[in-house]
Design a protein around this motif. Structure first.
Motif, PDB file in Angstrom:
ATOM      1  N   TYR A 158       0.812  -1.213   0.000  1.00  0.00           N
ATOM      2  CA  TYR A 158       0.000   0.000   0.000  1.00  0.00           C
ATOM      3  C   TYR A 158       0.851   1.271   0.000  1.00  0.00           C
ATOM      4  CZ  TYR A 158      -3.014  -3.724   1.722  1.00  0.00           C
ATOM      5  OH  TYR A 158      -3.681  -4.921   1.867  1.00  0.00           O
ATOM      6  N   GLY A 159       2.091   1.157  -0.454  1.00  0.00           N
ATOM      7  CA  GLY A 159       2.984   2.309  -0.475  1.00  0.00           C
ATOM      8  C   GLY A 159       2.526   3.375  -1.447  1.00  0.00           C
ATOM      9  N   PRO A 160       3.284   4.459  -1.551  1.00  0.00           N
ATOM     10  CA  PRO A 160       2.868   5.583  -2.411  1.00  0.00           C
ATOM     11  C   PRO A 160       2.637   5.151  -3.851  1.00  0.00           C
ATOM     12  CG  PRO A 160       5.184   5.773  -1.741  1.00  0.00           C
ATOM     13  CD  PRO A 160       4.588   4.687  -0.919  1.00  0.00           C
ATOM     14  N   ALA A 161       1.546   5.634  -4.425  1.00  0.00           N
ATOM     15  CA  ALA A 161       1.163   5.219  -5.775  1.00  0.00           C
ATOM     16  C   ALA A 161       2.157   5.694  -6.823  1.00  0.00           C
ATOM     17  CB  ALA A 161      -0.231   5.746  -6.096  1.00  0.00           C
ATOM     18  N   ASP A 162       2.907   6.765  -6.515  1.00  0.00           N
ATOM     19  CA  ASP A 162       3.851   7.277  -7.507  1.00  0.00           C
ATOM     20  C   ASP A 162       5.160   6.477  -7.523  1.00  0.00           C
ATOM     21  OD1 ASP A 162       4.609   8.181  -5.001  1.00  0.00           O
ATOM     22  OD2 ASP A 162       5.408  10.079  -5.737  1.00  0.00           O
ATOM     23  N   GLU A 166       7.344  -2.449  -8.378  1.00  0.00           N
ATOM     24  CA  GLU A 166       8.686  -2.981  -8.630  1.00  0.00           C
ATOM     25  C   GLU A 166       9.743  -2.255  -7.811  1.00  0.00           C
ATOM     26  OE1 GLU A 166       6.507  -3.350 -12.653  1.00  0.00           O
ATOM     27  OE2 GLU A 166       6.448  -2.120 -10.834  1.00  0.00           O
ATOM     28  N   ASP A 167       9.603  -0.926  -7.717  1.00  0.00           N
ATOM     29  CA  ASP A 167      10.612  -0.126  -7.031  1.00  0.00           C
ATOM     30  C   ASP A 167      10.413  -0.123  -5.522  1.00  0.00           C
ATOM     31  OD1 ASP A 167      11.601   0.287  -9.539  1.00  0.00           O
ATOM     32  OD2 ASP A 167      10.932   2.369  -9.708  1.00  0.00           O
ATOM     33  N   ARG A 168       9.175  -0.234  -5.067  1.00  0.00           N
ATOM     34  CA  ARG A 168       8.953  -0.411  -3.625  1.00  0.00           C
ATOM     35  C   ARG A 168       9.576  -1.727  -3.168  1.00  0.00           C
ATOM     36  NH1 ARG A 168       3.513   0.966  -4.910  1.00  0.00           N
ATOM     37  NH2 ARG A 168       2.701  -0.974  -4.047  1.00  0.00           N
TER      38      ARG A 168
END
Length: 276
Positions: A158-162, A166-168
């Motif tokens: 649920y991390g930042p949508a931007d 893949e990068d989270r």
């Protein structure tokens, strides 16, 4: 050989190259026995830089598979489904349980010990030995370790949508986020994704491993060579997701669920009769 004058003898005769260094300088030696480095380091080669979308577009696609490999995979699939047409139904119940636990509300209300239980469970997908995670958990205690693990899972899902998934994932693999739980790495993070997106993620928890990860399966079952994790600009987080999506497309329909598909791929990679 007049490369340079010996700093001890002030003589430029009988100087030989001993070896060339990785940066382009040379180690030279005078007849007196003195050695020194000569020259300036070569400017590092500038590697091309690609955007996220460029890399995604350059990643191998299903249409890159040669027909002979597709035909072989289809024969193996028919052979596998004829003998193993279904999958353990207990997995779906376990996945459903942890879908509740990993929901935004569940992460904050369920006992933290359930997160440790998940890391050590082999239901549906085997994450392997989790000694590093267990040691860190035991050292931190249930409350602190549970909170850190909760934050790790919460950021992944649920991390930042931007920030692309893949990068989270890569940030958690790298430990660049201060809350990233020690030992909760590729196998466990992928397993969380398998639980929460069971229609997308195959229960193959490593990108590359001697026992056979997604990269090895792509090569042995479909004849595709996927990028090495250390290749410039690729990140493991991206390779994990993009290889999953590629194999998901290639394996196709006819399986009970993604665990069933993954079991087929694990079996197919060990079958003889591949192409050279």
């Amino acid at each position: 050989m007049g490369l340079v004058m010996c700093p001890l003898c002030s003589d430029d005769e009988d100087i030989e190259v001993v070896r060339t260094l990785d940066d382009g300088r040379r180690v030279v030696k005078h007849r007196c026995g003195y050695e020194w480095q000569h020259g300036e380091p070569a400017a590092p080669k500038k590697m091309p830089s690609y955007s996220f979308n460029d890399l995604r577009a350059r990643f191998p696609k299903a249409e890159d598979v040669e027909p002979k490999w597709l035909e072989r995979a289809a024969r193996l699939k028919a052979q596998y489904l004829a003998t193993k047409p279904d999958f353990d139904p207990a997995v779906a119940a376990y996945w459903a349980k942890y879908q509740k636990i990993f929901s935004p509300d569940g992460l904050r209300t369920y006992p933290p010990r359930l997160l440790k239980d998940f890391a050590n469970s082999e239901v549906g997908a085997r994450p392997g030995n989790q000694a590093t995670f267990n040691s860190a958990w035991n050292a931190m205690g249930d409350a602190a370790a549970g909170e850190t693990t909760r934050e790790t899972i919460e950021y992944l899902l649920y991390g930042p949508a931007d920030v692309p998934l893949e990068d989270r994932l890569q940030q958690l693999l790298d430990g660049t986020k201060p809350f990233a739980m020690t030992g909760f790495k590729e196998a466990l993070l992928t397993r969380v994704l398998c639980v929460m997106q069971p229609d997308r993620f195959l229960s193959i928890l490593k990108y590359t491993t001697e026992a056979g990860g997604k990269r090895e399966i792509a090569r042995l079952v479909y004849g595709l060579e996927l990028p090495a994790p250390e290749s410039v600009n690729w990140t493991l987080g991206r390779l994990i997701l993009w290889s999953n999506d590629l194999l998901h497309t290639l394996v196709g329909e006819g399986f009970a669920n993604q665990q069933h598909s993954a079991a087929f791929l694990w079996w197919a990679k060990d079958q003889s009769g591949g192409f050279q």
